[in-house]
Design a protein around this motif. Structure first.
Motif, PDB file in Angstrom:
ATOM      1  N   ASN A 179       0.721  -9.381 -15.277  1.00 55.68           N
ATOM      2  CA  ASN A 179       2.103  -9.737 -15.582  1.00 55.68           C
ATOM      3  C   ASN A 179       2.918 -10.193 -14.380  1.00 55.68           C
ATOM      4  N   MET A 180       2.484  -9.817 -13.176  1.00 60.22           N
ATOM      5  CA  MET A 180       3.279 -10.125 -11.984  1.00 60.22           C
ATOM      6  C   MET A 180       2.548 -11.034 -11.008  1.00 60.22           C
ATOM      7  N   GLY A 181       1.344 -11.445 -11.378  1.00 64.10           N
ATOM      8  CA  GLY A 181       0.595 -12.360 -10.525  1.00 64.10           C
ATOM      9  C   GLY A 181       0.111 -11.747  -9.228  1.00 64.10           C
ATOM     10  N   ALA A 182       0.043 -10.434  -9.172  1.00 66.70           N
ATOM     11  CA  ALA A 182      -0.409  -9.773  -7.950  1.00 66.70           C
ATOM     12  C   ALA A 182      -1.898 -10.005  -7.745  1.00 66.70           C
ATOM     13  N   ARG A 183      -2.274 -10.233  -6.536  1.00 66.46           N
ATOM     14  CA  ARG A 183      -3.684 -10.284  -6.158  1.00 66.46           C
ATOM     15  C   ARG A 183      -4.089  -8.847  -5.827  1.00 66.46           C
ATOM     16  N   LEU A 184      -5.101  -8.337  -6.502  1.00 65.13           N
ATOM     17  CA  LEU A 184      -5.621  -7.007  -6.201  1.00 65.13           C
ATOM     18  C   LEU A 184      -6.789  -7.180  -5.249  1.00 65.13           C
ATOM     19  N   GLN A 185      -6.787  -6.421  -4.186  1.00 62.65           N
ATOM     20  CA  GLN A 185      -7.907  -6.504  -3.256  1.00 62.65           C
ATOM     21  C   GLN A 185      -8.087  -5.178  -2.538  1.00 62.65           C
ATOM     22  N   CYS A 218       0.876  -1.173   0.000  1.00 64.27           N
ATOM     23  CA  CYS A 218       0.000   0.000   0.000  1.00 64.27           C
ATOM     24  C   CYS A 218       0.913   1.223   0.000  1.00 64.27           C
ATOM     25  N   GLY A 219       0.349   2.387  -0.289  1.00 61.30           N
ATOM     26  CA  GLY A 219       1.143   3.612  -0.269  1.00 61.30           C
ATOM     27  C   GLY A 219       1.135   4.338  -1.596  1.00 61.30           C
ATOM     28  N   GLN A 220       2.282   4.895  -1.958  1.00 56.26           N
ATOM     29  CA  GLN A 220       2.350   5.747  -3.130  1.00 56.26           C
ATOM     30  C   GLN A 220       3.689   5.614  -3.836  1.00 56.26           C
ATOM     31  N   VAL A 221       3.757   5.844  -5.048  1.00 57.42           N
ATOM     32  CA  VAL A 221       2.833   6.229  -6.094  1.00 57.42           C
ATOM     33  C   VAL A 221       2.555   4.970  -6.923  1.00 57.42           C
ATOM     34  N   THR A 222       1.290   4.700  -7.212  1.00 56.78           N
ATOM     35  CA  THR A 222       0.878   3.467  -7.879  1.00 56.78           C
ATOM     36  C   THR A 222       1.672   3.213  -9.148  1.00 56.78           C
ATOM     37  N   GLU A 223       1.768   4.207 -10.010  1.00 57.62           N
ATOM     38  CA  GLU A 223       2.398   4.022 -11.317  1.00 57.62           C
ATOM     39  C   GLU A 223       3.914   4.199 -11.279  1.00 57.62           C
ATOM     40  N   GLN A 224       4.464   4.375 -10.114  1.00 54.59           N
ATOM     41  CA  GLN A 224       5.910   4.497  -9.985  1.00 54.59           C
ATOM     42  C   GLN A 224       6.415   3.505  -8.935  1.00 54.59           C
ATOM     43  N   VAL A 268      -1.688  -6.346  -3.782  1.00 59.71           N
ATOM     44  CA  VAL A 268      -1.699  -4.884  -3.849  1.00 59.71           C
ATOM     45  C   VAL A 268      -3.086  -4.428  -3.443  1.00 59.71           C
ATOM     46  N   LEU A 269      -3.137  -3.546  -2.470  1.00 58.22           N
ATOM     47  CA  LEU A 269      -4.421  -3.016  -2.001  1.00 58.22           C
ATOM     48  C   LEU A 269      -4.809  -1.855  -2.903  1.00 58.22           C
ATOM     49  N   GLN A 270      -5.677  -2.142  -3.855  1.00 59.78           N
ATOM     50  CA  GLN A 270      -5.966  -1.183  -4.919  1.00 59.78           C
ATOM     51  C   GLN A 270      -6.635   0.095  -4.428  1.00 59.78           C
ATOM     52  N   ALA A 308      -3.491   1.369 -15.471  1.00 59.58           N
ATOM     53  CA  ALA A 308      -2.675   0.458 -16.284  1.00 59.58           C
ATOM     54  C   ALA A 308      -1.665  -0.285 -15.407  1.00 59.58           C
ATOM     55  N   ALA A 309      -1.073   0.399 -14.456  1.00 60.58           N
ATOM     56  CA  ALA A 309      -0.095  -0.228 -13.560  1.00 60.58           C
ATOM     57  C   ALA A 309      -0.749  -1.341 -12.742  1.00 60.58           C
ATOM     58  N   LEU A 310      -1.944  -1.098 -12.230  1.00 59.98           N
ATOM     59  CA  LEU A 310      -2.646  -2.140 -11.469  1.00 59.98           C
ATOM     60  C   LEU A 310      -2.940  -3.349 -12.354  1.00 59.98           C
ATOM     61  N   ARG A 311      -3.364  -3.103 -13.584  1.00 60.77           N
ATOM     62  CA  ARG A 311      -3.614  -4.214 -14.511  1.00 60.77           C
ATOM     63  C   ARG A 311      -2.325  -4.988 -14.791  1.00 60.77           C
ATOM     64  N   MET A 312      -1.224  -4.270 -14.975  1.00 62.84           N
ATOM     65  CA  MET A 312       0.060  -4.925 -15.211  1.00 62.84           C
ATOM     66  C   MET A 312       0.493  -5.761 -14.015  1.00 62.84           C
TER      67      MET A 312
END
Length: 181
Positions: free
Chosen positions: A168-174, A121-127, A145-147, A160-164
């Motif tokens: 691409n990285m097998g992250a679970r978004l929740q 969690c935190g910042q910056v999503t796309e970086q 990743v806590l979206q 786009a970063a969350l989708r990637m």
């Protein structure tokens, strides 16, 4: 060590003065994400799960944890820092670049504590969140990743970063409210 000895919550760059050119859009996004970040921290602490703050040093090469916190609390956006301050049990790693792993002791700390799953969690999503997720993936760590607990500068890039991260990285978004350790 917490009840889930293989997981840790990683809080990225939330100790921040927001003294940079992209601060305005980031601050607005942090205000939206802040309640979810707080929920994630509270959930981890209640369960006894490690909370690891990995934070930029802002070019202050002689800084340490307390100085970074004090500087952020004296800044214009202390209201964004106070709700997510590290407590006496939190771990703290200082970084100089985007990834939480790049030339930091984080990988060693995770190995020493037997942590195989990190929740970001935190910042910056796309970086920083994106680059950290990639580095976690190449280290074969399980990743969540806590979206709703990540803040962005550019919404389209964050989406786009969350989708990637998921694809691409097998992250679970929740969502932070659904987090269980």
């Amino acid at each position: 060590m917490g009840s889930d000895h293989t997981s840790a919550l990683v809080v990225i760059d939330m100790i921040n003065t927001y003294d940079h050119p992209d601060a305005e859009p980031l601050v607005a996004s942090v205000r939206q994400a802040l309640p979810a970040v707080r929920t994630a921290i509270d959930t981890a602490r209640r369960s006894g799960t490690d909370v690891i703050y990995v934070n930029d040093n802002f070019g202050r090469w002689r800084s340490h944890h307390d100085e970074l916190v004090e500087t952020a609390l004296r800044g214009q956006y202390a209201d964004l820092v106070k709700p997510v301050l590290p407590d006496e049990d939190s771990l703290f790693v200082v970084k100089a670049r985007h990834s939480i792993f790049f030339q930091t002791p984080l990988e060693y700390l995770l190995q020493q504590n037997g942590i195989r799953h990190i929740v970001l969690c935190g910042q910056v999503t796309e970086q920083c969140v994106l680059y950290s997720a990639l580095d976690a993936h190449i280290r074969h760590l399980e990743l969540t990743v806590l979206q709703d607990a990540v803040a962005h500068i550019h919404q389209d890039l964050a989406d786009a970063a969350l989708r990637m991260m998921e694809r691409n990285m097998g992250a679970r978004l929740q969502h932070a409210a659904d987090l269980k350790f």
